[in-house]
Design an enzyme around this catalytic site. Sequence first.
Site, PDB file in Angstrom:
ATOM      1  CG  HIS A  96      43.189 -16.235   8.968  1.00 37.10           C
ATOM      2  ND1 HIS A  96      44.430 -16.596   8.698  1.00 37.10           N
ATOM      3  CD2 HIS A  96      42.403 -16.639   8.110  1.00 37.10           C
ATOM      4  CE1 HIS A  96      44.581 -16.950   7.268  1.00 37.10           C
ATOM      5  NE2 HIS A  96      43.280 -17.057   6.836  1.00 37.10           N
ATOM      6  CD  GLU A 166      41.470 -20.599   6.306  1.00 36.50           C
ATOM      7  OE1 GLU A 166      40.902 -20.527   5.497  1.00 36.50           O
ATOM      8  OE2 GLU A 166      42.113 -19.704   7.088  1.00 36.50           O
TER       9      GLU A 166
HETATM   10  P1  PGA Z   1      42.863 -19.371   0.176  1.00 33.56           P
HETATM   11  O1  PGA Z   1      43.224 -18.681   1.705  1.00 33.56           O
HETATM   12  O2  PGA Z   1      41.347 -19.533  -0.014  1.00 33.56           O
HETATM   13  O3  PGA Z   1      43.833 -18.513  -0.633  1.00 33.56           O
HETATM   14  O4  PGA Z   1      43.513 -20.623   0.768  1.00 33.56           O
HETATM   15  C1  PGA Z   1      41.836 -18.701   2.778  1.00 33.56           C
HETATM   16  C2  PGA Z   1      42.140 -18.290   3.749  1.00 33.56           C
HETATM   17  O5  PGA Z   1      43.278 -17.990   4.434  1.00 33.56           O
HETATM   18  O6  PGA Z   1      41.299 -17.639   4.622  1.00 33.56           O
END
Ligand code: PGA
Length: 256
Positions: A96, A166
């Site tokens: 992450h 992401e």
């Molecule tokens: P968010 O976070 O949905 O609050 O943007 C997603 C994540 O960082 O996994």
Amino acid sequence: MKTRGKIIIANWKMNPAGRDGAVALARQIESELEECRWVEVVVAPPAPFILPVSQVLRRAKLGAQNAFWEEAGPYTGETSWSQLKDLGVDHVILGHSERRIHLAESDEMIARKVASVAGHEMKAVVCVGERNRPDADISAEVETQLRAAIAGLKRSLLKNVIVCYEPVWAISTMPGSSPDTPDNAFRAGVYIRKIVADMFGVASSDDIRVIYGGSVTADNVAGFFSDGNMEGALVGGASLRAEEFGKIARLADEKH
Ligand code: PGA
């Protein structure tokens, strides 16, 4: 592409502050899932709450937000993949951006974690994403991160890998953030599958699931499934609101 049910993963991050709140949230999420038939839902609480949350989850699976690559030993403060597995965890979020940024996790560390999680029949949810909003095409950062994370795997283990695209700039807690567009997520998915095909052979690109993360809400998630062709979502902020998370899960259930 193979048709699989969608997967929705709740990333609670370092929330809520206490155990009672975590158990209450898990209970509320469970009751929101009563009508869901197809969608796979994973709840990834902070490490100290994994055990109490596991005791109330029924429909949702248990996740973790990190895992160390060794089973046991002199690694102060770490939690191993096998200790998590022992608690019933079957999905582990790895790489992450918040860990890359705040804890200096390197591509090499992430690769070792992915290898131990995927190699022991747990699912590695590997996050990749560029730091800044790209001007044109998907950034090369995504390619570097993905190649490093899965380079050491045997092809037979790709089925244990979920790649989460992401973009860091789209995460809700980043200043000035906004969700990515389904079109861009679509392009990212194609790009990710191309890299996997290049590394493991054309047929292999279907072995992995590709999901989207970054400011996912009940209002925007459907676009990521339809136009974005995403097979699920990693949900941060909205996973702390049971009702909204329930809506996201039900929308994913309809799109199975
Ligand atoms: P968010 O976070 O949905 O609050 O943007 C997603 C994540 O960082 O996994």
